[in-house]
Design a protein around this motif. Structure first.
Motif, mmCIF file in Angstrom:
data_model
loop_
_atom_site.group_PDB
_atom_site.id
_atom_site.type_symbol
_atom_site.label_atom_id
_atom_site.label_comp_id
_atom_site.label_asym_id
_atom_site.label_seq_id
_atom_site.Cartn_x
_atom_site.Cartn_y
_atom_site.Cartn_z
ATOM 1 N N ALA A 296 0.839 -1.207 0.000
ATOM 2 C CA ALA A 296 0.000 0.000 0.000
ATOM 3 C C ALA A 296 0.874 1.258 0.000
ATOM 4 C CB ALA A 296 -0.932 -0.010 1.202
ATOM 5 N N ALA B 221 2.478 1.724 -3.312
ATOM 6 C CA ALA B 221 1.467 2.236 -4.246
ATOM 7 C C ALA B 221 1.317 3.754 -4.122
ATOM 8 C CB ALA B 221 0.129 1.547 -4.004
ATOM 9 N N HIS C 139 -2.079 2.274 -7.976
ATOM 10 C CA HIS C 139 -2.709 1.521 -6.878
ATOM 11 C C HIS C 139 -3.300 0.203 -7.344
ATOM 12 C CE1 HIS C 139 -2.571 5.755 -5.638
ATOM 13 N NE2 HIS C 139 -2.403 5.280 -4.417
ATOM 14 N N PRO C 140 -2.883 -0.876 -6.724
ATOM 15 C CA PRO C 140 -3.410 -2.201 -7.076
ATOM 16 C C PRO C 140 -4.663 -2.498 -6.249
ATOM 17 C CG PRO C 140 -1.775 -2.485 -5.378
ATOM 18 C CD PRO C 140 -1.888 -0.989 -5.638
ATOM 19 N N ALA C 141 -5.254 -3.651 -6.498
ATOM 20 C CA ALA C 141 -6.206 -4.223 -5.543
ATOM 21 C C ALA C 141 -5.410 -5.125 -4.610
ATOM 22 C CB ALA C 141 -7.282 -5.019 -6.272
ATOM 23 N N ILE C 142 -5.660 -4.968 -3.313
ATOM 24 C CA ILE C 142 -4.960 -5.757 -2.294
ATOM 25 C C ILE C 142 -6.015 -6.529 -1.517
ATOM 26 C CG2 ILE C 142 -3.512 -5.667 -0.234
ATOM 27 C CD1 ILE C 142 -2.404 -2.979 -1.241
#
Lengths: 80, 80
Positions: free
Chosen positions: B32, B35, B41-44
């Protein structure tokens, strides 16, 4: 909250919206710490501006009273 | 890493395993913060003992060179 059945397991699921990534991350961490305190762990899906929380009880592959209690507690963090 | 197509969007996806919730949470926070630093920003997805990271580029609804770079950086946090 909705109660979808995912891979045969009914879950309590809710998505919360935030103004940016940082606020979403803070909320995700609050729920993570709640989970550690309670010894009951949801799935936490963090993306930019949103967090989806899914509660279910692994041992019974479904919903237990405690999941509903955790859902209410989760809401209380969003309101505060 | 795998490259599933989810809702018409190709993503880079990998699941990392951990011995407990706390270690998984720490890793999720490292990614996070990466990011936020990179502005991408990814999905975590955090669960007990595992974290799934999904990278894609929202603007093009698919994969850009930068997603592959972020995937490599994500791996470097897991190894360290």
């Amino acid at each position: 909250w909705s109660a979808p059945v995912i891979d045969g397991v009914m879950m309590l699921e809710r998505e919360y919206r935030f103004k940016n990534f940082k606020l979403a991350l803070d909320f995700a961490n609050e729920i993570a710490h709640l989970a550690e305190e309670e010894g009951h762990h949801p799935a936490i899906l963090l993306e930019w501006g949103k967090v989806k929380i899914s509660w279910w009880t692994h041992a019974i592959r479904g919903l237990h009273k405690n999941d509903f209690i955790m859902a209410v507690k989760t809401d209380s963090f969003y309101k505060s």
